[in-house]
Design a protein around this motif. Structure first.
Motif, mmCIF file in Angstrom:
data_model
loop_
_atom_site.group_PDB
_atom_site.id
_atom_site.type_symbol
_atom_site.label_atom_id
_atom_site.label_comp_id
_atom_site.label_asym_id
_atom_site.label_seq_id
_atom_site.Cartn_x
_atom_site.Cartn_y
_atom_site.Cartn_z
ATOM 1 N N ALA A 1 0.231 5.038 1.125
ATOM 2 C CA ALA A 1 -0.720 5.847 1.889
ATOM 3 C C ALA A 1 -0.273 7.305 1.869
ATOM 4 O O ALA A 1 0.889 7.609 2.141
ATOM 5 N N THR B 1 -1.195 11.425 3.076
ATOM 6 C CA THR B 1 -1.953 12.322 3.940
ATOM 7 C C THR B 1 -1.721 13.746 3.469
ATOM 8 O O THR B 1 -0.673 14.079 2.919
ATOM 9 N N THR C 1 0.822 -1.206 0.000
ATOM 10 C CA THR C 1 0.000 0.000 0.000
ATOM 11 C C THR C 1 0.853 1.252 0.000
ATOM 12 O O THR C 1 1.882 1.308 0.683
ATOM 13 N N THR D 1 3.398 -1.027 3.922
ATOM 14 C CA THR D 1 2.806 0.274 3.611
ATOM 15 C C THR D 1 3.893 1.333 3.630
ATOM 16 O O THR D 1 4.696 1.377 4.560
ATOM 17 N N ARG E 1 4.340 5.465 3.565
ATOM 18 C CA ARG E 1 3.538 6.651 3.851
ATOM 19 C C ARG E 1 4.224 7.903 3.334
ATOM 20 O O ARG E 1 5.427 8.074 3.506
ATOM 21 N N GLU F 1 -5.411 5.789 0.345
ATOM 22 C CA GLU F 1 -4.529 4.624 0.228
ATOM 23 C C GLU F 1 -4.731 3.976 -1.127
ATOM 24 O O GLU F 1 -5.856 3.916 -1.629
#
Length: 101
Positions: free
Chosen positions: A6, A8, A4, A70, A72, A39
């Motif tokens: 992700a 923000t 994944t 994941t 980020r 995501e």
């Protein structure tokens, strides 16, 4: 064999609060709203992530995603000048995208 990516996005100064378009490996995969998160499932391996809005864009960030893992990233504007005429002259400076994990 997937993981994944992700993203923000927290608002600070936002002259243009519309969603950023998210690109992974040169393909538009979705949108990232102001004060939001998104995501995206990807195959494990190295991917290039980029954001855009109204002809302005972030630098491409290379991320390695491990199977089941994941990665980020956080994004935001580079400040008020990024969305002025200065941002039109140097569109790659408008959106900041950084790997956080």
């Amino acid at each position: 064999m997937s993981g994944t990516i992700a993203l923000t996005r927290r608002s600070g100064f936002q002259l243009r609060p519309r969603p950023y378009r998210v690109w992974i490996d040169g393909v538009a995969v979705g949108r990232l709203p102001q004060n939001g998160a998104a995501e995206f499932a990807v195959d494990s391996g190295v991917h290039l992530v980029e954001l855009s809005l109204d002809g302005m864009y972030s630098k491409k960030v290379s991320v390695e995603v491990r199977e089941g893992g994941t990665r980020r990233l956080h994004c935001g504007a580079h400040g008020p000048l990024a969305f002025s005429a200065f941002g039109l002259l140097l569109p790659g400076l408008a959106i900041r995208l950084t790997l956080t994990h």
